[in-house]
Design an enzyme around this catalytic site. Structure first.
Site, short mmCIF file in Angstrom:
data_model
loop_
_atom_site.label_atom_id
_atom_site.label_comp_id
_atom_site.label_asym_id
_atom_site.label_seq_id
_atom_site.Cartn_x
_atom_site.Cartn_y
_atom_site.Cartn_z
N SER B 19 -44.67 22.47 -41.00
CA SER B 19 -44.56 21.16 -40.36
C SER B 19 -45.39 21.16 -39.09
O SER B 19 -46.61 21.18 -39.16
CB SER B 19 -43.07 20.83 -40.21
OG SER B 19 -42.60 20.80 -38.95
N HIS B 46 -44.75 18.32 -43.55
CA HIS B 46 -44.09 17.13 -43.01
C HIS B 46 -45.12 16.27 -42.29
O HIS B 46 -45.86 16.75 -41.48
CB HIS B 46 -42.99 17.52 -42.00
CG HIS B 46 -41.94 18.40 -42.60
ND1 HIS B 46 -41.25 19.33 -41.86
CD2 HIS B 46 -41.47 18.49 -43.86
CE1 HIS B 46 -40.39 19.95 -42.65
NE2 HIS B 46 -40.50 19.46 -43.86
N ASP B 139 -36.19 23.60 -42.13
CA ASP B 139 -36.46 23.32 -43.54
C ASP B 139 -37.20 24.50 -44.15
O ASP B 139 -38.13 25.04 -43.55
CB ASP B 139 -37.32 22.04 -43.63
CG ASP B 139 -37.41 21.50 -45.05
OD1 ASP B 139 -36.50 21.76 -45.84
OD2 ASP B 139 -38.39 20.80 -45.33
#
Ligand SMILES: C[S@@+](CC[C@H](N)C(=O)[O-])C[C@H]1O[C@@H](n2cnc3c(N)ncnc32)[C@H](O)[C@@H]1O
Lengths: 278, 197
Positions: B19, B46, B139
């Site tokens: 991300s 992301h 995540d």
């Protein structure tokens, strides 16, 4: 090579067969990764340990099956999802719709209705709402009940208002809603031409000739073979010159009747049926 | 349909999650890969939800192998890299295709690295290698655990080098990872896969 990759894979296939035999709902052509994920969430929710146990119980318990439909379908939606998509509908499709005295619109897989009301607002601003009959269908009865009520929590309101503006509509989203304590209610003016009804894209048939079909973020749950069949159903339902609007990750590229369509805006997945021969 | 298995099936499925700082990390990692390779790369990164993503075009210009934005039901081919689309979870199917869902966010993320890792593990078990790069949330850690449980390997970018440490640290805290290394080491490890197979 064995037909099933492992026991769990076999269990899922067997469950789907049994559901089809018993209840007539056919999930066998759904993409497995998402469906499997949802089935395991459902097991947890129902505190059932293993898929074979679910299989045993689901043929004997109608209420359990209803909850299955409710939970394994993915019903996430929002108002004016992909605002630029709505701007494109306005730019490319509205003018032709204005040439019809009456228009029929079908939202297939409408979930809780946010998409249906979004388009209705656009139609209203273009003076088309009174001429439209809008069919909003889904396989999941419980989301349709919520769609009919048209009551939405206000937790996403500011996001939706932003989407509304980005889609290029005039005024404010709240012009179409009544504000409650922690929710908003759709104005009755928007709803009067909408029919919410159950329809299963896999087993049910065509029910009318449409000038516009929205089926967004539903085909992603189907394998290519089933996508082909369902797009065939839409093609049959579409009037010559009618439009088909798909989700951003969906396309007609693998549809064997691709030649019947012209991409009006390929990026936003807007297609027009311009030929009756595939 | 009969196909030459060497040309159409990947040796390993390398799934990458990242991300914050991910674009730079990916540029560095991808730039060090020897192409063509026999594994396939699938990346969840992301990104801001409403922006149309141009990442695949940007990467495609930089590297000597095909970089594509994942299309729905697209076959994963060896030598290629596939990137997630903002606002859709990216999943791996057992038949080696990619699919999407717009289901609720996981760890506040859509796409979620966990969803990619878990479905990759379910579909390809010990043929999966996960790489967790820089990122500012957790995540990927849960998915990395699934991958190991199903026989796959988990490599993590050295948190000391990562622009954001949270994501690599979360995975390191959750499981006994197979390798912690900087981007050079990770690239070398991927290049060495070719030698063994
Ligand atoms: C992710 S929602 C999409 C909602 C909305 N169209 C949007 O894009 O925001 C997918 C919907 O498709 C419905 N669906 C799944 N299978 C279906 C089927 N066989 N027939 C009709 N609807 C189905 C689900 O119940 C769910 O409400």
């Amino acid at each position: 090579m064995p037909k099933y990759q492992n026991d769990e894979d076999y269990d899922i296939h067997a469950l789907l067969e049994v559901i089809y035999l018993k209840w007539g709902y056919d999930f066998r052509g759904y993409s497995k990764a998402s469906l499997t994920r949802r089935i395991f969430f459902f097991l947890q929710e129902e505190r059932i340990d293993r898929i074979p146990d679910l299989q045993y119980r689901i043929v004997r318990d109608r209420a359990l099956f209803s909850r299955f439909i409710k939970d394994v379908t993915v019903n996430v939606t929002e108002m004016f999802r992909d605002p630029s998509f709505y701007a494109s509908v306005k730019q490319h499709i509205i003018a032709q719709l204005k040439t019809y005295p009456h228009i029929k619109i079908w939202h297939a897989g409408c979930a809780t209705g946010e998409e249906v009301y979004s388009l209705a607002m656009l139609l209203d601003q273009e003076g088309l709402l009174d001429r439209a009959t809008i069919y909003a269908t889904d396989i999941n009865r419980s989301v349709l009940d919520r769609a009919k009520k048209g009551i939405y929590s206000d937790s996403h309101l500011s996001q939706y208002q932003q989407n509304y503006r980005d889609a290029g509509l005039k005024g404010d989203l709240l012009d179409y809603f009544e504000k409650g304590y922690d929710h908003v209610i759709v104005d009755s003016r928007l709803r009067k031409n909408i029919v919410f009804t159950e329809h299963d894209l896999v087993i049910d048939h065509v029910f009318g000739e449409m000038q516009l079909i929205f089926c967004r973020n539903v085909l992603i749950y189907f394998t290519r073979a089933l996508q082909d069949k369902v797009i065939g159903l839409f093609t049959e339902s579409l009037d010559f010159g009618g439009y088909l609007c798909l989700g951003i990750k969906e396309s007609l590229d693998f549809f064997n009747g691709r030649a019947m369509y012209t991409a009006v805006d390929a990026d936003h997945r807007l297609f027009q049926k311009t030929s009756t021969k595939g | 349909m009969l196909m030459n298995p060497d040309k159409t099936t990947f040796s390993k499925l390398v799934v990458i999650g990242t991300s914050w700082g991910g674009i730079d990390a990916l540029k560095a990692l991808l730039g060090r890969l020897n192409a063509p390779f026999t594994f396939a790369l699938v990346v969840v990164i992301h990104q801001e939800r409403h922006k149309k993503s141009h990442l695949s075009t940007i990467f495609a210009r930089m590297v000597p192998f095909p970089v594509l934005e994942a299309e729905d039901k697209q076959q994963i081919l060896p030598g290629n890299m596939y990137i997630s689309t903002p606002n859709y979870h990216l999943l791996v199917e057992q038949d080696g295709t990619l699919s999407h869902t717009i289901d609720s966010a996981v760890n506040f993320c859509r796409p979620s690295v966990d969803v990619l890792f878990q479905t990759a593990a379910d579909a390809f078990g010990d043929r999966v290698i996960a790489i967790v790069l820089t990122g500012a949330n957790q995540d990927g850690a849960e998915g990395a655990k699934w991958i190991q449980q199903r026989g796959g390997k988990v490599y993590v970018q050295d948190p000391k080098e990562a622009e954001a440490k949270v994501m690599p640290l979360a995975t390191i805290a959750k499981i006994d990872v197979d390798l912690i290394g900087n981007l050079d080491t990770l690239a070398l490890t991927l290049n060495n896969l070719e030698r063994k197979t």
